[in-house]
Scaffold this active site. Sequence first.
Site, PDB file in Angstrom:
ATOM      1  N   ARG A 280      -9.177   1.421  24.991  1.00 45.03           N
ATOM      2  CA  ARG A 280     -10.031   2.264  24.124  1.00 45.03           C
ATOM      3  C   ARG A 280      -9.236   3.294  23.335  1.00 45.03           C
ATOM      4  NH1 ARG A 280     -13.320   1.621  28.508  1.00 45.03           N
ATOM      5  NH2 ARG A 280     -15.068   0.266  28.036  1.00 45.03           N
ATOM      6  N   LYS A 302      -6.077   4.088   8.329  1.00 51.39           N
ATOM      7  CA  LYS A 302      -6.624   2.720   8.295  1.00 51.39           C
ATOM      8  C   LYS A 302      -5.624   1.781   8.960  1.00 51.39           C
ATOM      9  CE  LYS A 302      -7.914   1.739   3.991  1.00 51.39           C
ATOM     10  NZ  LYS A 302      -8.593   0.954   2.951  1.00 51.39           N
ATOM     11  N   GLU A 344       3.202   1.289  -5.949  1.00 51.33           N
ATOM     12  CA  GLU A 344       2.199   2.184  -5.340  1.00 51.33           C
ATOM     13  C   GLU A 344       2.479   3.648  -5.729  1.00 51.33           C
ATOM     14  OE1 GLU A 344      -0.348   0.791  -3.874  1.00 51.33           O
ATOM     15  OE2 GLU A 344       0.444  -1.187  -3.333  1.00 51.33           O
ATOM     16  N   LYS A 378      -1.845  10.689  -1.479  1.00 44.32           N
ATOM     17  CA  LYS A 378      -2.621   9.991  -0.443  1.00 44.32           C
ATOM     18  C   LYS A 378      -3.297  11.007   0.480  1.00 44.32           C
ATOM     19  CE  LYS A 378      -3.585   6.339   2.306  1.00 44.32           C
ATOM     20  NZ  LYS A 378      -3.405   4.941   2.489  1.00 44.32           N
ATOM     21  N   GLU A 388     -13.452   6.432   3.520  1.00 40.20           N
ATOM     22  CA  GLU A 388     -13.523   5.572   2.335  1.00 40.20           C
ATOM     23  C   GLU A 388     -14.952   5.370   1.839  1.00 40.20           C
ATOM     24  OE1 GLU A 388     -10.756   2.005   0.769  1.00 40.20           O
ATOM     25  OE2 GLU A 388     -11.582   1.732   2.746  1.00 40.20           O
ATOM     26  N   ARG A 392     -11.668   7.787  -2.205  1.00 40.99           N
ATOM     27  CA  ARG A 392     -10.542   7.013  -1.660  1.00 40.99           C
ATOM     28  C   ARG A 392     -10.389   5.687  -2.414  1.00 40.99           C
ATOM     29  NH1 ARG A 392      -9.023   7.066   4.689  1.00 40.99           N
ATOM     30  NH2 ARG A 392      -7.268   5.633   4.679  1.00 40.99           N
ATOM     31  N   ASN A 396      -7.317   2.215  -5.048  1.00 42.14           N
ATOM     32  CA  ASN A 396      -7.333   0.778  -5.343  1.00 42.14           C
ATOM     33  C   ASN A 396      -7.055   0.470  -6.812  1.00 42.14           C
ATOM     34  OD1 ASN A 396      -7.851  -0.111  -2.735  1.00 42.14           O
ATOM     35  ND2 ASN A 396     -10.022   0.386  -2.950  1.00 42.14           N
ATOM     36  N   HIS A 399      -5.737  -2.866  -7.823  1.00 38.89           N
ATOM     37  CA  HIS A 399      -5.766  -3.754  -6.659  1.00 38.89           C
ATOM     38  C   HIS A 399      -6.795  -4.879  -6.790  1.00 38.89           C
ATOM     39  CE1 HIS A 399      -3.008  -0.951  -4.954  1.00 38.89           C
ATOM     40  NE2 HIS A 399      -2.966  -1.587  -3.803  1.00 38.89           N
ATOM     41  N   HIS A 403      -5.151  -8.210  -5.987  1.00 35.56           N
ATOM     42  CA  HIS A 403      -5.514  -9.070  -4.846  1.00 35.56           C
ATOM     43  C   HIS A 403      -5.873 -10.464  -5.331  1.00 35.56           C
ATOM     44  CE1 HIS A 403      -6.588  -5.401  -2.136  1.00 35.56           C
ATOM     45  NE2 HIS A 403      -5.343  -5.809  -1.941  1.00 35.56           N
ATOM     46  N   HIS A 415       2.821  -8.446  -3.170  1.00 34.35           N
ATOM     47  CA  HIS A 415       1.716  -7.505  -3.371  1.00 34.35           C
ATOM     48  C   HIS A 415       2.023  -6.462  -4.463  1.00 34.35           C
ATOM     49  CE1 HIS A 415      -1.715  -5.014  -2.314  1.00 34.35           C
ATOM     50  NE2 HIS A 415      -0.902  -3.969  -2.187  1.00 34.35           N
TER      51      HIS A 415
HETATM   52  N1  LIG Z   1      -3.357   0.750   6.140  1.00 34.04           N
HETATM   53  C1  LIG Z   1      -3.308   1.039   4.884  1.00 34.04           C
HETATM   54  O1  LIG Z   1      -3.881   2.028   4.427  1.00 34.04           O
HETATM   55  C2  LIG Z   1      -2.525   0.148   3.968  1.00 34.04           C
HETATM   56  C3  LIG Z   1      -2.250   0.556   2.649  1.00 34.04           C
HETATM   57  C4  LIG Z   1      -1.472  -0.271   1.851  1.00 34.04           C
HETATM   58  C5  LIG Z   1      -0.973  -1.465   2.360  1.00 34.04           C
HETATM   59  N2  LIG Z   1      -1.249  -1.837   3.627  1.00 34.04           N
HETATM   60  C6  LIG Z   1      -0.721  -3.080   4.206  1.00 34.04           C
HETATM   61  O2  LIG Z   1       0.689  -2.998   4.222  1.00 34.04           O
HETATM   62  C7  LIG Z   1       1.225  -4.317   4.255  1.00 34.04           C
HETATM   63  C8  LIG Z   1       2.424  -4.398   3.342  1.00 34.04           C
HETATM   64  O3  LIG Z   1       3.415  -3.522   3.830  1.00 34.04           O
HETATM   65  P1  LIG Z   1       4.939  -3.562   3.315  1.00 34.04           P
HETATM   66  O4  LIG Z   1       4.949  -3.701   1.864  1.00 34.04           O
HETATM   67  O5  LIG Z   1       5.596  -2.424   3.952  1.00 34.04           O
HETATM   68  O6  LIG Z   1       5.472  -4.969   3.869  1.00 34.04           O
HETATM   69  P2  LIG Z   1       6.106  -5.427   5.251  1.00 34.04           P
HETATM   70  O7  LIG Z   1       5.640  -4.599   6.355  1.00 34.04           O
HETATM   71  O8  LIG Z   1       5.860  -6.894   5.354  1.00 34.04           O
HETATM   72  O9  LIG Z   1       7.658  -5.179   5.013  1.00 34.04           O
HETATM   73  C9  LIG Z   1       8.333  -5.919   4.028  1.00 34.04           C
HETATM   74  C10 LIG Z   1       9.606  -6.549   4.575  1.00 34.04           C
HETATM   75  O10 LIG Z   1      10.622  -5.572   4.622  1.00 34.04           O
HETATM   76  C11 LIG Z   1      11.238  -5.556   5.903  1.00 34.04           C
HETATM   77  N3  LIG Z   1      11.664  -4.180   6.124  1.00 34.04           N
HETATM   78  C12 LIG Z   1      10.891  -3.117   6.414  1.00 34.04           C
HETATM   79  N4  LIG Z   1      11.609  -2.001   6.419  1.00 34.04           N
HETATM   80  C13 LIG Z   1      12.882  -2.343   6.168  1.00 34.04           C
HETATM   81  C14 LIG Z   1      14.086  -1.626   6.050  1.00 34.04           C
HETATM   82  N5  LIG Z   1      14.109  -0.297   6.150  1.00 34.04           N
HETATM   83  N6  LIG Z   1      15.216  -2.302   5.790  1.00 34.04           N
HETATM   84  C15 LIG Z   1      15.187  -3.653   5.647  1.00 34.04           C
HETATM   85  N7  LIG Z   1      14.066  -4.383   5.710  1.00 34.04           N
HETATM   86  C16 LIG Z   1      12.929  -3.746   5.977  1.00 34.04           C
HETATM   87  C17 LIG Z   1      10.159  -6.053   6.823  1.00 34.04           C
HETATM   88  O11 LIG Z   1      10.702  -6.594   8.022  1.00 34.04           O
HETATM   89  C18 LIG Z   1       9.489  -7.105   5.973  1.00 34.04           C
HETATM   90  O12 LIG Z   1      10.188  -8.321   6.045  1.00 34.04           O
HETATM   91  C19 LIG Z   1       0.093  -5.244   3.841  1.00 34.04           C
HETATM   92  O13 LIG Z   1      -0.343  -5.953   4.981  1.00 34.04           O
HETATM   93  C20 LIG Z   1      -1.009  -4.304   3.375  1.00 34.04           C
HETATM   94  O14 LIG Z   1      -2.304  -4.821   3.627  1.00 34.04           O
HETATM   95  C21 LIG Z   1      -2.009  -1.042   4.439  1.00 34.04           C
END
Ligand SMILES: NC(=O)c1ccc[n+]([C@@H]2O[C@H](COP(=O)([O-])OP(=O)(O)OC[C@H]3O[C@@H](n4cnc5c(N)ncnc54)[C@H](O)[C@@H]3O)[C@@H](O)[C@H]2O)c1
Length: 505
Positions: A280, A302, A344, A378, A388, A392, A396, A399, A403, A415
């Site tokens: 939990r 989130k 972003e 943010k 949201e 918030r 997007n 996006h 998407h 992305h």
């Molecule tokens: N929760 C939220 O509010 C929110 C907001 C935006 C995006 N997201 C989510 O975030 C995800 C995308 O995240 P991302 O772009 O960070 O991608 P990711 O987490 O897949 O990382 C990208 C790649 O970079 C590598 N990597 C990470 N840090 C590194 C470093 N310092 N040195 C070398 N390699 C490194 C990772 O292993 C991976 O292969 C999506 O799933 C998206 O839905 C969530």
Amino acid sequence: MSGADNIVITGFMGTGKSTVGKIVARRLDRQFVDMDDVIESRAGATIPNIFSERGEAAFRALERDLAGELSAQSDLVIATGGGTLVRPELRAVMGVSGRLICLNASKGDIQERLRKSNNRPLAGSWERLLDQRQRDYADIEHQIDTKGKSPDAVAGEIIALAGQRLHVKTPTGPGYDIWIRRGILNHVEDILEDLAPGTHVVVATNETLAPMYGERLASRLENADMITVPDGEAHKNLDTVARIYDDLLSLGADRNTTLVALGGGVVGDTVGYAAATYMRGIRLVQIPTTLLAMVDSSVGGKVGVDLPQGKNLIGAFKQPQAVIVDTQALETLPALQWRCGMAEVIKHGLIARPSLLDPDMWSRDRVVELVRDAVQVKIEVVQQDPFERGIRAHLNLGHTFGHAIEKVTGYRVPHGEAVAIGIVKAARLSQRLGMIGVDVVDKIVSILEAIGLPIDIALDRHEWYAAMSTDKKWQSGKSRFILLTALGEATIIEGLSKDEVLAVL
Ligand SMILES: NC(=O)c1ccc[n+]([C@@H]2O[C@H](COP(=O)([O-])OP(=O)(O)OC[C@H]3O[C@@H](n4cnc5c(N)ncnc54)[C@H](O)[C@@H]3O)[C@@H](O)[C@H]2O)c1
């Protein structure tokens, strides 16, 4: 780790304490204090005159009182007198109030600089004094060699070392801090120990980051274990969450365990969801390692995973205890991931903070400032709308188009690149509706191109539109876009006709 945030710059005369201190203060929007100036203005006399007319003891008393006063304040940038931090009691007082940084320069450079600013005559014995001071300063934690560096570059190093701490208010609970600093992973045990003294910590990361950062981090912590999940969005799913639960159980994790999510947005979302649901809910600390995760996904609470039917369909709101950002991690980040994170950052600039659109802000030596300013957007948005329900949605921008690009291309377009194209489409739609001029659209295009992001893609526009219309944010079948009314201002527009949208695709 000290919670105080003053930046205290010391060093021998001619090392640039005041020049650089002023730049740091301007760039961080903080007050600058030059201790020698304040002492002179309070005493109504120059420092040599205070020494000669009232004696050294009088000067030292003024210096001690001022050091105490300044140390009781926060968010100052202070240039000390050359001898201030030689005194152990003043070093202790000022060290508690913030980070001490010593600037170093060679004898030749000091001589040259002092000759140029000819108001500071050098006493014959200055070289002996310099040798002595260098010994006195040697154990100050942060030393910066100024040789061959511009004052701006030295200021950048100071900002990276001193770091930034921001606070996020949450609807329930005390909120949390975001620590941003180059090299902070070498001190993370202090922050974790302050948050939850003596508790069991599990560092959860992916297979790529475990050897790069995870193992070192776990080895710094007492009573810590590490678990590893596969890398990639394809593994942001319930299978991975189940694996994390298994690992936590076999490590004996209980409700007193702190789970640390070390990685990009995928790790943050997946591990965050496990933290929200295991027993939990257990404590979560986010340590984002991609630019995107630093400025966006690690903040706001989130968390969640994908289902085969779509992205982020399972999730929760789980506020972290802290977000710890080590900008040094960006030095190993692949260039593509940097550009995707920049999409972003630009989005944050476009909806709320136009200063992020200035190319001067994108240089790697200003990355602490870049992350701070981008994440500030943010923070402001999630504080206003934690669940949201309204503003918030501005996050997007681009996006809905983006998407759909990801979906139509089978996620072959990363992305961030999809978002960049989406931002251009949103700008063109805004222009079509008369909300912004073509000059604004051109500016946005040139910014994204300068970063190396794509600005268009050849897709079947009907297929593109169809993919957009299944977006979970199009409530009851009504189209919904975040559009721009100016650089730095966004709004939600609903119910646009299909033809209107097709025209920009
Ligand atoms: N929760 C939220 O509010 C929110 C907001 C935006 C995006 N997201 C989510 O975030 C995800 C995308 O995240 P991302 O772009 O960070 O991608 P990711 O987490 O897949 O990382 C990208 C790649 O970079 C590598 N990597 C990470 N840090 C590194 C470093 N310092 N040195 C070398 N390699 C490194 C990772 O292993 C991976 O292969 C999506 O799933 C998206 O839905 C969530």
